[in-house]
Design an enzyme around this catalytic site. Structure first.
Site, PDB file in Angstrom:
ATOM      1  CE1 TYR A 136      -3.998   1.948   0.546  1.00 50.34           C
ATOM      2  CE2 TYR A 136      -3.039   2.705   2.612  1.00 50.34           C
ATOM      3  CZ  TYR A 136      -4.019   2.796   1.642  1.00 50.34           C
ATOM      4  OH  TYR A 136      -5.018   3.733   1.786  1.00 50.34           O
ATOM      5  NE  ARG A 189      -5.540  12.381  -5.977  1.00 49.18           N
ATOM      6  CZ  ARG A 189      -6.127  11.895  -4.889  1.00 49.18           C
ATOM      7  NH1 ARG A 189      -7.154  12.489  -4.364  1.00 49.18           N
ATOM      8  NH2 ARG A 189      -5.705  10.770  -4.330  1.00 49.18           N
ATOM      9  CE  LYS A 207      -6.794   3.592  -1.383  1.00 49.33           C
ATOM     10  NZ  LYS A 207      -6.795   4.440  -0.184  1.00 49.33           N
ATOM     11  CD  GLU A 279      -9.022   5.247  -3.215  1.00 48.43           C
ATOM     12  OE1 GLU A 279      -9.911   4.659  -2.567  1.00 48.43           O
ATOM     13  OE2 GLU A 279      -8.315   6.154  -2.732  1.00 48.43           O
ATOM     14  CG  ASP A 280      -6.195   7.758  -5.709  1.00 46.62           C
ATOM     15  OD1 ASP A 280      -6.817   8.156  -4.706  1.00 46.62           O
ATOM     16  OD2 ASP A 280      -5.065   7.255  -5.643  1.00 46.62           O
ATOM     17  CG  ASP A 302     -10.733   5.664   0.272  1.00 44.39           C
ATOM     18  OD1 ASP A 302     -11.168   5.653   1.439  1.00 44.39           O
ATOM     19  OD2 ASP A 302      -9.583   5.291  -0.026  1.00 44.39           O
ATOM     20  CG  ASP A 303      -9.204   9.708  -2.897  1.00 40.80           C
ATOM     21  OD1 ASP A 303      -8.196   9.298  -2.311  1.00 40.80           O
ATOM     22  OD2 ASP A 303      -9.649   9.172  -3.935  1.00 40.80           O
ATOM     23  CG  ASN A 444      -0.835   9.554   1.268  1.00 39.33           C
ATOM     24  OD1 ASN A 444      -0.115   9.603   2.252  1.00 39.33           O
ATOM     25  ND2 ASN A 444      -2.151   9.390   1.350  1.00 39.33           N
TER      26      ASN A 444
HETATM   27  O1  LIG Z   1      -4.072   5.706  -0.803  1.00 46.48           O
HETATM   28  C1  LIG Z   1      -3.763   6.314   0.235  1.00 46.48           C
HETATM   29  O2  LIG Z   1      -2.777   6.078   0.908  1.00 46.48           O
HETATM   30  C2  LIG Z   1      -4.700   7.372   0.748  1.00 46.48           C
HETATM   31  C3  LIG Z   1      -5.465   7.921  -0.373  1.00 46.48           C
HETATM   32  O3  LIG Z   1      -6.573   7.510  -0.664  1.00 46.48           O
HETATM   33  C4  LIG Z   1      -4.808   8.906  -1.254  1.00 46.48           C
HETATM   34  O4  LIG Z   1      -3.779   9.477  -0.908  1.00 46.48           O
HETATM   35  O5  LIG Z   1      -5.340   9.106  -2.347  1.00 46.48           O
HETATM   36 MG   LIG Z   2      -6.980   7.726  -2.725  1.00 47.99          MG
END
Ligand SMILES: O=C([O-])CC(=O)C(=O)O
Ligand SMILES: [Mg+2]
Length: 560
Positions: A136, A189, A207, A279-280, A302-303, A444
């Site tokens: 991760y 992203r 994830k 996600e992202d 999630d973000d 991150n």
């Molecule tokens: O993935 C991770 O560590 C946390 C997160 O969702 C991101 O930074 O987009």
């Molecule tokens: Mg994310």
């Protein structure tokens, strides 16, 4: 077991299962698949012999007992020794620790997942603190950047523009039917690393590994998906090893229609109770997708929401250390995208529930700085819609340092995706303003963190309460050891997801996110507080996730 076998085969062949029952039943007989038994329980696609050993879901490597080797026609295909899973685990950990480059560890672990899934998860569960940074954040970020080069076998499902008009058929190509969780990205992203196109696949894969290892969802119920609508990353477009569509990103109507087809196909194929985690995605799509689908699908971002819930949990826990209620704080964010505005909104909602004040009022304690400076009323007309609620009355302020001095925050939160932005001056200003400044550097991976743990503790002379999105090692300062917390959404999504699935929820509500935050905060112990922690250690994460799931499930029930 004969009955079990018939049932499994029928369902597999006819695809006749609703697969969305909400419970976590042993749909494919996996729990019993490799137990000592005389009848081969595998479905038509997984026979026995060599094929069995090449199937990561059922392969046990040297842990197949003599009896199993006989029953499943694999005697002679393995060396004679029988190793227990514990010995296998020690061996793999020993081998992993020989690698000094994190990406090599990542690749070794992905190979293991492709070879022997049970062992992979056993390893991850038993060594979570050591292996989380490998499968991760932060290593998964580097893996995505180099995905084209390290690519060996496909993981997850790729849905590209080429499949327009037949997404449902593509979903049906996935070998598992009883999907309970989908994590989907379009790669625009990836963490704070920007547009990685199709190579973002590492993120949904990572994830979902945590959904299993941290949340106990069975691997076969998890589906990682990458939607490929092109990339604007020139480096990738010019890279001969790039694995995605070599074209600029589709946008506007074309993008919206493609996503609409995808979301409809998901619901048609898996029913209403499948959880879709966005996600992202880039800001411009993330907010829109969430607001468009939150009333018709079981979705969360999630973000925006996962990160919000984990940060709120830390702030709730921090009340005990600081002796202040949430409403007594002043918050300043650097970064007004998904994470920044998502966290801000959940804090405002929580304070509103606690104090009975309208949310318009509670938002006023929260200030955001974006690339153009402090968000103030004067800028309102030119702001994207998700920033507008945060435009408060104040004269314009350009720089973060000036904003800190003007707003005098008690809590400073970095969500900008840009590293090194909490400079010495900024952190020192926080330390001048506060006895115990609360500083969260959430971007991150590690390279994008607003400051390091060492900087936060050194520049505040050991007074900061610090947590970050990516992990940092403990820091020695002035003869004392400081252990930073990791405010990462992986504290929340596995438990939240499990709670939603268990309870058969069909929509995600803010109250469920609040329940998840409360549940996480309540698991920080006195001992953790004494060590300056506002999050419990990851060592207990399965228990923590289970408790979060129970709270979310109870809240879902309460909401009807
Ligand atoms: O993935 C991770 O560590 C946390 C997160 O969702 C991101 O930074 O987009
Ligand atoms: Mg994310």
């Amino acid at each position: 077991m004969g009955t079990n076998q018939t049932q499994i085969s029928d369902e597999y062949v006819t695809g006749n299962s609703s697969g969305v029952g909400g419970g976590i039943s042993d749909v494919y007989g996996e729990d019993s698949a490799t137990l000592d038994q005389l009848v081969t329980p595998w479905v038509t696609s997984v026979a026995s012999g060599y094929t069995l050993m090449r199937d990561p879901r059922y392969n046990k490597g040297l842990a197949f007992t003599d009896k199993e080797r006989d029953a499943h026609y694999i005697t002679g295909l393995l060396p004679p020794v029988v190793l227990s899973q514990d010995v296998q685990e020690r061996k793999v950990m020993h081998n992993l620790r020989q690698y000094t480059v994190p990406l090599q560890r990542y690749m070794a672990l992905m190979d293991l997942q492709e070879r022997n899934e049970r062992l992979f998860y056993k390893l991850l569960i038993d060594n979570v603190e050591e292996l989380l940074p490998v499968v991760y954040t932060p290593t998964v970020g580097e893996a995505c950047q180099k995905y084209g080069s390290i690519y060996r076998r496909p993981q997850g499902l790729y849905i590209s523009l080429k499949e327009k008009g037949k997404i449902l058929e593509v979903l049906k190509n996935w070998p598992q039917r009883g999907i309970q969780v989908i994590v989907v990205t379009d790669g625009e992203r990836i963490l704070g690393l920007g547009d990685l196109g199709c190579q973002g696949m590492g993120i949904p894969v990572g994830k979902l590994s945590l959904y299993t290892a941290l949340g106990g969802i069975r691997p076969s119920a998890c589906l990682p998906i990458t939607i490929d609508v092109g990339t604007n990353n020139e480096k990738l477009l010019n890279n001969e090893f790039y694995i995605g569509l070599k074209q600029k990103r589709a946008n506007g109507e074309e993008y919206a229609e493609f996503l609409q087809e995808f979301m409809c196909a998901v619901k048609q194929n898996y029913g209403e109770k499948v959880l879709v985690q966005f996600e992202d995605f880039a800001n411009h799509h993330a907010f829109e997708l969430l607001s468009k689908y939150c009333s018709s699908h079981l979705v969360f971002n999630d973000d925006i929401q996962g990160t919000a819930s984990v940060v709120l949990a830390g702030l709730i826990a921090a009340q005990k250390v600081l002796g202040k209620s949430l409403a007594d704080h002043t918050f300043l964010f650097l970064g007004a995208g998904e994470a920044g505005t998502g966290i801000a909104e959940l804090i405002a909602l929580k304070i509103s529930k606690e104090t009975g004040k309208p949310i318009d009022e509670t938002r006023k304690k929260i200030w955001l700085v974006d690339s153009k400076g402090l968000i103030v009323s004067e800028r309102k007309e030119s702001l994207q819609h998700f920033k507008q609620p945060w435009a408060h009355d104040h004269k314009p302020v350009k720089e973060l340092l000036a904003a800190v001095n003007a707003i005098k925050p008690t809590v400073l939160i970095g969500t900008s995706g840009v590293g090194k932005t909490f400079t010495k001056e900024v952190v020192e200003a926080m330390a001048t303003l506060n006895e115990k400044p609360l500083i969260l550097a959430l971007s991150n991976p590690t390279s994008q963190a607003e400051c390091t743990a060492e900087e936060a503790y050194t520049w505040t002379k050991g007074r900061a309460i610090f947590a970050s999105g990516s992990p940092f090692d403990p820091v020695q300062y002035d003869g004392k050891k400081f252990t930073p917390g990791q405010a990462n959404n992986c504290y929340i999504f596995p438990g939240l997801g499990l709670g939603l699935i268990m309870s058969g929820a069909i929509r995600v509500r803010d109250d469920m996110l609040l329940a998840a935050s409360e549940a996480l905060a309540s698991q920080v112990t006195e001992e953790n507080f004494a060590n300056g922690l506002i999050y419990p250690p990851f060592a207990n994460i399965r228990k923590i996730s289970a408790n979060i799931a129970a709270s979310v499930g109870a809240k879902t029930y309460e909401l009807g």
